[in-house]
Write a protein that holds these residues in place. Structure first.
Motif, PDB file in Angstrom:
ATOM      1  N   ALA A 225       0.877  -1.192   0.017  1.00  0.00           N
ATOM      2  CA  ALA A 225       0.020   0.087   0.076  1.00  0.00           C
ATOM      3  C   ALA A 225       1.032   1.162   0.013  1.00  0.00           C
ATOM      4  N   LEU A 226       1.915   1.400   0.822  1.00  0.00           N
ATOM      5  CA  LEU A 226       2.823   2.386   0.716  1.00  0.00           C
ATOM      6  C   LEU A 226       3.542   2.664  -0.392  1.00  0.00           C
ATOM      7  N   SER A 227       3.856   1.686  -1.004  1.00  0.00           N
ATOM      8  CA  SER A 227       4.541   1.652  -2.506  1.00  0.00           C
ATOM      9  C   SER A 227       3.602   2.449  -3.309  1.00  0.00           C
ATOM     10  N   ILE A 228       2.294   2.059  -3.475  1.00  0.00           N
ATOM     11  CA  ILE A 228       1.261   2.520  -4.177  1.00  0.00           C
ATOM     12  C   ILE A 228       1.476   4.197  -4.135  1.00  0.00           C
ATOM     13  N   LEU A 229       1.558   4.504  -2.903  1.00  0.00           N
ATOM     14  CA  LEU A 229       1.106   6.068  -2.584  1.00  0.00           C
ATOM     15  C   LEU A 229       2.793   6.721  -2.437  1.00  0.00           C
ATOM     16  N   ARG A 230       3.723   5.801  -2.740  1.00  0.00           N
ATOM     17  CA  ARG A 230       5.206   6.291  -2.525  1.00  0.00           C
ATOM     18  C   ARG A 230       5.594   6.986  -1.353  1.00  0.00           C
ATOM     19  N   LEU A 231       5.148   6.319  -0.351  1.00  0.00           N
ATOM     20  CA  LEU A 231       5.122   6.615   1.097  1.00  0.00           C
ATOM     21  C   LEU A 231       6.313   5.714   1.879  1.00  0.00           C
ATOM     22  N   LEU A 232       7.109   5.028   1.034  1.00  0.00           N
ATOM     23  CA  LEU A 232       7.893   4.122   1.961  1.00  0.00           C
ATOM     24  C   LEU A 232       8.998   5.333   2.350  1.00  0.00           C
ATOM     25  N   PRO A 233       9.647   4.695   3.756  1.00  0.00           N
ATOM     26  CA  PRO A 233      10.862   5.510   4.433  1.00  0.00           C
ATOM     27  C   PRO A 233      11.806   5.770   3.296  1.00  0.00           C
ATOM     28  N   PRO A 234      12.228   7.088   3.405  1.00  0.00           N
ATOM     29  CA  PRO A 234      13.182   7.412   2.616  1.00  0.00           C
ATOM     30  C   PRO A 234      14.759   6.827   3.042  1.00  0.00           C
ATOM     31  N   LYS A 235      15.388   6.320   1.880  1.00  0.00           N
ATOM     32  CA  LYS A 235      16.844   5.745   2.037  1.00  0.00           C
ATOM     33  C   LYS A 235      16.710   4.443   2.599  1.00  0.00           C
ATOM     34  N   ILE A 236      15.380   4.101   3.086  1.00  0.00           N
ATOM     35  CA  ILE A 236      15.478   2.764   3.775  1.00  0.00           C
ATOM     36  C   ILE A 236      14.417   1.727   2.859  1.00  0.00           C
ATOM     37  N   GLY A 237      13.423   2.390   2.466  1.00  0.00           N
ATOM     38  CA  GLY A 237      12.622   1.333   1.620  1.00  0.00           C
ATOM     39  C   GLY A 237      12.762   1.758   0.250  1.00  0.00           C
ATOM     40  N   VAL A 238      13.268   0.668  -0.721  1.00  0.00           N
ATOM     41  CA  VAL A 238      13.615   0.737  -1.961  1.00  0.00           C
ATOM     42  C   VAL A 238      12.800  -0.164  -2.863  1.00  0.00           C
ATOM     43  N   ILE A 239      12.277   0.756  -3.701  1.00  0.00           N
ATOM     44  CA  ILE A 239      11.409  -0.131  -4.754  1.00  0.00           C
ATOM     45  C   ILE A 239      12.171  -0.682  -5.791  1.00  0.00           C
ATOM     46  N   LYS A 240      12.864  -1.738  -5.893  1.00  0.00           N
ATOM     47  CA  LYS A 240      13.954  -2.574  -6.682  1.00  0.00           C
ATOM     48  C   LYS A 240      13.596  -2.615  -8.057  1.00  0.00           C
ATOM     49  N   GLN A 241      12.295  -2.996  -8.476  1.00  0.00           N
ATOM     50  CA  GLN A 241      11.960  -3.011  -9.816  1.00  0.00           C
ATOM     51  C   GLN A 241      10.262  -3.252  -9.878  1.00  0.00           C
ATOM     52  N   GLY A 242       9.686  -3.051 -10.954  1.00  0.00           N
ATOM     53  CA  GLY A 242       8.262  -3.175 -11.300  1.00  0.00           C
ATOM     54  C   GLY A 242       7.577  -1.922 -11.634  1.00  0.00           C
ATOM     55  N   LYS A 243       6.363  -1.967 -12.017  1.00  0.00           N
ATOM     56  CA  LYS A 243       5.741  -0.916 -12.379  1.00  0.00           C
ATOM     57  C   LYS A 243       4.420  -0.914 -11.535  1.00  0.00           C
TER      58      LYS A 243
ATOM     59  N   GLU B 161       8.125  14.050  -7.111  1.00  0.00           N
ATOM     60  CA  GLU B 161       7.258  14.393  -5.899  1.00  0.00           C
ATOM     61  C   GLU B 161       6.247  15.180  -5.828  1.00  0.00           C
ATOM     62  N   SER B 162       6.529  16.306  -6.877  1.00  0.00           N
ATOM     63  CA  SER B 162       5.296  17.234  -7.169  1.00  0.00           C
ATOM     64  C   SER B 162       4.111  16.801  -7.590  1.00  0.00           C
ATOM     65  N   ASP B 163       4.078  15.909  -8.570  1.00  0.00           N
ATOM     66  CA  ASP B 163       2.955  15.187  -9.260  1.00  0.00           C
ATOM     67  C   ASP B 163       2.430  14.358  -8.237  1.00  0.00           C
ATOM     68  N   MET B 164       3.333  13.517  -7.165  1.00  0.00           N
ATOM     69  CA  MET B 164       2.675  12.825  -6.426  1.00  0.00           C
ATOM     70  C   MET B 164       1.655  13.479  -5.318  1.00  0.00           C
ATOM     71  N   ARG B 165       2.155  14.859  -4.998  1.00  0.00           N
ATOM     72  CA  ARG B 165       1.325  15.488  -4.083  1.00  0.00           C
ATOM     73  C   ARG B 165      -0.006  15.813  -4.701  1.00  0.00           C
ATOM     74  N   THR B 166      -0.305  15.830  -6.052  1.00  0.00           N
ATOM     75  CA  THR B 166      -1.548  16.215  -6.464  1.00  0.00           C
ATOM     76  C   THR B 166      -2.363  14.955  -6.395  1.00  0.00           C
ATOM     77  N   ILE B 167      -1.695  13.619  -6.457  1.00  0.00           N
ATOM     78  CA  ILE B 167      -2.402  12.297  -6.559  1.00  0.00           C
ATOM     79  C   ILE B 167      -2.789  11.874  -4.961  1.00  0.00           C
ATOM     80  N   ARG B 168      -1.832  11.964  -3.814  1.00  0.00           N
ATOM     81  CA  ARG B 168      -2.178  11.625  -2.784  1.00  0.00           C
ATOM     82  C   ARG B 168      -3.304  12.481  -1.864  1.00  0.00           C
ATOM     83  N   GLY B 169      -4.417  11.778  -1.473  1.00  0.00           N
ATOM     84  CA  GLY B 169      -5.379  12.603  -0.860  1.00  0.00           C
ATOM     85  C   GLY B 169      -6.451  13.092  -1.759  1.00  0.00           C
TER      86      GLY B 169
END
Length: 321
Positions: free
Chosen positions: A52-70, A83-91
């Motif tokens: 779920a956090l990956s969908i919103l790109r809210l993984l903890p920075p520098k620790i949570g890493v999306i290695k591959q996928g779409k 990140e600016s585009d993501m802010r328009t999507i989140r919420g």
């Protein structure tokens, strides 16, 4: 035919620390159609919240890493957005009801201000009066009197806090609502009320739902399809009818069903799944479930099973070649 809203393809997520690399999500694929409900089920540590956090790109920075996928949402690859585009999507287009309502709210802001904050952020053209009217309407929608918008979170019960969290999530009529165990901290009566309210809101707003839960009963009540997760993999996937009514299921799914009380059978003890969830930093070879599986074979210890289709749903298990 429903339009595809969300598509996850071969998603791998790692948590990297100084001590170890934790393999939280290991190559999952999932599709969600517009207006559809999907339940994501599994034990603690299965990778549900990380997904779920990956969908919103809210993984903890520098620790949570999306290695591959779409992760394709409404035709866009979320992983390629700024990140600016993501802010328009989140919420706005995607909202999340977080796991614990007691800690999800800001204790120094009134609940009305916290709902208004979302509206102001995504609807800058609205007047102050328009925002407050919308706050009142949202509160009524979740069953809370509008006059209580001036109260602080500590003045509300657990069930009402959860309603406020839901109110914040639906404020902008999102296309996708992610609910991460939305009833965990609530008693049974309040759970039923919150679930009924969420179902009504979903139908009213025509929102798709990704429901993360341990409770197979909630999935049967709320969802169209279900994905069973174990050690970062989806081991079984299909419609609720196919999986709940199937004679052949993944041994892990059987274990989850065996842990539920049966109201029509007299049983002295439940049958919990033996052992513990595998360590994500030290995953076993072959099938990740084999150390706990009562039907384990030699091939399970060395060869990773591939998903095959049985009776309308997919199973990752060597039992069903």
């Amino acid at each position: 035919m429903r339009e595809q809203l969300l598509k996850i393809e071969d998603l791998w997520v790692h948590y990297k620390t100084d001590d170890a690399t934790n393999y939280a999500v290991n190559g999952i694929s999932l599709e969600l159609q517009a207006g559809e409900n999907i339940g994501l089920v599994g034990e603690t540590g299965a990778g549900k919240t990380t997904t779920a956090l990956s969908i919103l790109r809210l993984l903890p920075p520098k620790i949570g890493v999306i290695k591959q996928g779409k992760i394709l949402f409404d035709g866009q690859d979320i992983l390629k957005l700024t990140e600016s585009d993501m802010r328009t999507i989140r919420g706005n287009k995607i909202s999340m009801i977080f796991q614990d309502p007691m800690t999800s709210l800001n204790p120094v802001l009134t609940v009305g201000d916290q709902i208004a904050e979302v509206l102001i952020l995504h609807n800058e053209s609205d007047s102050s009066e328009g925002v407050q009217k919308r706050v009142d309407d949202i509160l009524r929608l979740v069953g809370i009197q509008a006059k209580r918008k001036n109260e602080y979170p500590h003045q509300l019960s657990g069930g009402m806090k959860q309603r406020i969290v839901i109110a914040i999530a639906i404020a902008c009529n999102p296309m996708l609502l992610i609910a991460d165990e939305p009833t965990t901290a609530l008693d049974v009566t309040i759970q039923a009320q919150v679930l009924e309210m969420m179902d009504n809101l979903k139908n009213t707003l025509n929102t798709s739902l990704l429901l993360i839960t341990h409770d197979l009963g909630i999935v049967a009540q709320m969802c169209d399809r279900v994905a069973i997760m174990y050690s970062g993999e989806i081991v079984e996937y299909g419609t609720v009818e196919d999986i709940y009514g199937a004679k052949e299921r993944h041994p892990y799914t059987d274990g989850l069903f065996g842990s539920i009380p049966d109201l029509v059978k007299e049983t002295k003890r439940l049958n919990p799944i033996g052992g513990q969830m595998t360590d994500p930093a030290n995953l076993p070879a072959g099938c990740k479930f084999h150390p706990r599986c009562p039907k384990c074979m030699e091939i399970c210890k060395t060869v990773q099973p591939k998903a095959i289709e049985i009776q309308g749903h997919q199973i990752k298990c060597h039992l069903y070649k």
